[in-house]
Design a protein around this motif. Sequence first.
Motif, short mmCIF file in Angstrom:
data_model
loop_
_atom_site.label_atom_id
_atom_site.label_comp_id
_atom_site.label_asym_id
_atom_site.label_seq_id
_atom_site.Cartn_x
_atom_site.Cartn_y
_atom_site.Cartn_z
N SER A 1 0.83 -1.20 0.00
CA SER A 1 0.00 0.00 0.00
C SER A 1 0.87 1.26 0.00
CB SER A 1 -0.92 0.00 1.22
OG SER A 1 -1.73 1.15 1.26
N ALA A 2 1.92 1.26 0.82
CA ALA A 2 2.82 2.41 0.88
C ALA A 2 3.55 2.63 -0.44
CB ALA A 2 3.83 2.22 2.01
N ALA A 3 3.74 1.55 -1.21
CA ALA A 3 4.43 1.64 -2.49
C ALA A 3 3.49 2.02 -3.63
CB ALA A 3 5.11 0.31 -2.81
N GLY A 4 2.21 2.24 -3.32
CA GLY A 4 1.28 2.73 -4.33
C GLY A 4 0.44 1.69 -5.01
N TRP A 5 0.50 0.45 -4.53
CA TRP A 5 -0.32 -0.59 -5.14
C TRP A 5 -1.78 -0.44 -4.71
CZ3 TRP A 5 1.29 -4.72 -8.31
CH2 TRP A 5 2.68 -4.83 -8.50
N ARG A 6 -2.68 -0.72 -5.62
CA ARG A 6 -4.11 -0.81 -5.31
C ARG A 6 -4.39 -2.26 -4.93
NH1 ARG A 6 -8.99 0.38 -9.63
NH2 ARG A 6 -10.76 -0.15 -8.25
N LEU A 7 -4.90 -2.48 -3.71
CA LEU A 7 -4.95 -3.83 -3.17
C LEU A 7 -6.36 -4.41 -3.06
CD1 LEU A 7 -2.46 -3.51 -0.15
CD2 LEU A 7 -1.94 -4.05 -2.55
N THR A 8 -6.44 -5.69 -3.38
CA THR A 8 -7.56 -6.53 -2.95
C THR A 8 -6.96 -7.55 -2.01
OG1 THR A 8 -8.79 -6.28 -5.02
CG2 THR A 8 -9.31 -8.18 -3.63
N THR A 9 -7.47 -7.63 -0.79
CA THR A 9 -6.96 -8.59 0.18
C THR A 9 -7.96 -9.73 0.33
OG1 THR A 9 -7.87 -7.20 1.96
CG2 THR A 9 -5.54 -6.93 1.44
N LEU A 10 -7.44 -10.94 0.34
CA LEU A 10 -8.27 -12.14 0.47
C LEU A 10 -7.91 -12.88 1.75
CD1 LEU A 10 -8.22 -13.69 -3.14
CD2 LEU A 10 -9.82 -12.00 -2.19
N THR A 11 -8.91 -13.16 2.55
CA THR A 11 -8.76 -13.99 3.74
C THR A 11 -9.60 -15.24 3.54
OG1 THR A 11 -8.43 -12.04 5.13
CG2 THR A 11 -9.05 -14.09 6.25
N PHE A 12 -9.07 -16.38 3.96
CA PHE A 12 -9.74 -17.65 3.67
C PHE A 12 -10.28 -18.31 4.93
CE2 PHE A 12 -7.03 -16.80 0.12
CZ PHE A 12 -7.72 -17.29 -0.97
N ASN A 13 -11.56 -18.64 4.87
CA ASN A 13 -12.18 -19.48 5.88
C ASN A 13 -12.16 -20.90 5.33
OD1 ASN A 13 -13.81 -20.92 7.59
ND2 ASN A 13 -15.60 -19.59 7.39
N TYR A 14 -11.19 -21.69 5.80
CA TYR A 14 -11.07 -23.06 5.30
C TYR A 14 -11.43 -24.08 6.39
CZ TYR A 14 -6.48 -22.26 7.48
OH TYR A 14 -5.48 -21.91 8.36
N GLY A 15 -12.26 -23.60 7.33
CA GLY A 15 -12.68 -24.49 8.41
C GLY A 15 -11.72 -24.51 9.58
#
Length: 233
Positions: free
Chosen positions: A30-44
């Motif tokens: 983010s600090a480097a200027g990237w536009r982010l989509t963050t994924l978190t996984f519910n795998y049980g």
Amino acid sequence: MDTKSSSSQRRAVVLLSGGLDSAVLAYRLSAAGWRLTTLTFNYGQTHRREIQYAWRTAAALSGVTHRVVNLGDITDLLAGSALTDSAVAIPDGHYTDTSMRATVVPNRTAIMLGIATAHAIATHAQAVAFGGRAADPTIHPDHRPEFVTAYERATRAGNDGYLHPDFRLLTPFTDSTKADIVAEGVTLRVPFADTWSCYKGRAWHCAACGACVARREAFFVAGVPDPTEYEQP
């Protein structure tokens, strides 16, 4: 690829576990200027504390799109890991202990990277990023450079003509220790108290499982005050 050069047009899909390493990775990009989509996984997982903390990290970063991916239906296919199977006890001790093999979820990184890569293709993102460290003990072979190189090669072969022309798999912490990551997080002003490492998922970090031991050791080695609330012995 140099993740520190900035461009507002670059987009990355980041694996965000809720833990310390992935939080610092998201802040770095983010600090480097990237536009982010963050994924978190519910795998049980046997607890959901890390998912809650992933939301905190994403919410603290400007312009981030955060998604929780529900893979709960595959839990039975991942039996045998202490992180997904309540019949398997979570061991205490250091990551270097052989007992820590009980915490490995089969093929977890490849599963998550596959989904993240598919989303990167769908959204025309230039990168997928995860905070794997080759400095991790041998129980995590999917953090080694050999895996990263092989995965990126297979991804290019399997998605030829669909990936963004500049696509990269970003693993900037490959040669870093956890203490190195803590030190960088201080520079980036990462709110470490809003990250979760403990395998046991109780009200506070247990201070005894492999993830807690590694976390405490990292702050100590980095010479950084540890804001984590641990259970009292």
